[in-house]
Scaffold this active site. Sequence first.
Site, PDB file in Angstrom:
ATOM      1  CG  HIS A 158      -1.649  -1.261   1.452  1.00  0.00           C
ATOM      2  ND1 HIS A 158      -2.849  -1.587   0.856  1.00  0.00           N
ATOM      3  CD2 HIS A 158      -1.299  -2.334   2.203  1.00  0.00           C
ATOM      4  CE1 HIS A 158      -3.208  -2.804   1.249  1.00  0.00           C
ATOM      5  NE2 HIS A 158      -2.285  -3.275   2.054  1.00  0.00           N
ATOM      6  CB  SER A 279      13.525  22.221 -16.035  1.00  0.00           C
ATOM      7  OG  SER A 279      12.815  23.440 -16.152  1.00  0.00           O
TER       8      SER A 279
END
Length: 460
Positions: A158, A279
């Site tokens: 999980h 970027s």
Amino acid sequence: MPIKRMWGGRFEESGSDLVNKFGASITFDQEMAQEDIQGSLAHVKMLKATKILDAADADAIIKGLETLAEKLKQGKLSFNIENEDIHMNIEALLTAEIGPVAGKLHTGRSRNDQVATDLHLYVKERLPQVITAIKQLQQVLVDKASDNVETIMPGYTHMQHAQPISYGHYLMAYFQMLQRDAERFQFNMQHTDVSPLGAAALAGTTFPIDRQLSAKYLGFSDIYHNSLDAVSDRDFVLEFLSSASILMMHLSRMCEELIYWCSYEFGYIELSDAYSTGSSIMPQKKNPDTAELIRGKTGRVYGDLMGLLTTMKGLPLAYNKDMQEDKEGVFDAVKTIIPSLKIMAGMVETLKVNQDKMEHAVHNDFSNATELADYLASKGIPFRQAHEIVGELVLKGLKTGKNLSDISLAEYQKISPLITEDVYHVLQPKVAVERRNSAGGTGFAQVEAQIKAAKELLKD
Ligand code: ARG
């Protein structure tokens, strides 16, 4: 002047440019040009051996096809949309090469068995390439796992810390998935290595052809035993696409974790610059683009599978033009999965493991809670009760900022006098991993055994 089509005899009108272009497949099926020539060579050699064609005609055709094969290799063949598809393009080129005798090549054959043959050859040739690329990634995983048997990290369920595991064990889980992928592609070979050639349009032919012989020339192990099935079966392509989809699903799961783990929050790994990008605005960025792209390309391979499944659904026997839509997806899948596998191998090989960060993550959590519950159970406390006790300790620890190893022996003995000094040993993450020595568990001995077996497997 209306264009002259190879099948144009019974037609009075030629279709519009739009319709002709719409029906043409040459823009993409030229990918199988080599296979098409190979298929034709086998067919004409069989026609010669069975004396359906006389030797002189057959030899002229063989020579012409060999010339075309050579020209293709040199990039000297150009195809024409007016000839619709690769089959009629090759025949037209052959005619230009050797004259009207080229027209004898299509004796006892149809484009329906021809296209199926080409596609079988195409997939058959690529299957070993895919398997090799899988094996190469498996090798990288085994090597990385060998270096990291004792690297401890949190195991998750999980996406929550569950129990500490060996990073080597984690890597070997992907090795196992890839092993099944390789086996699926190997199985796919069984249904690919079959010759449809000679099924003709749908019903076989009146010529005394020898299908076993042309299959042998092409290196196929068997022939289809039903001509309707031969021309209309695309199961082998669907198997390929479904195996490719499962493979991509595996790669995308691995990529997803790489993406998380190279983030600031985890910091478990660092991808090499070669597999990252920057970027255009944020100077500090190092993005895991390559991993994201593999994850993204999984969608297109699923699309290839869904596309063909949907195309084939409800098709009556035998050939239908719908089936012309079978090719682009498989070409696309091949061109997606092979580079994905190679890039994945490079990315895993060059990634840096921040062992300290991984280990730090399990020293400041409660992922050793099961250890304490097991410890209590081994001292005779029923596991259910032990679970409850440890749960309460975790709750208390969360409130006081104490981990299980921070609890004093005096406090432990208030819970049960059976708890002794050795509890602190058991609570160490590394010890927790080492002791999970059940078959296939994360215990170091088990991981070593798994790696050894994997190396054996890769040898053959
Ligand atoms: N270009 C066709 C295809 O890819 C070849 C078979 C055409 N057969 C036919 N009967 N129209 O499926």
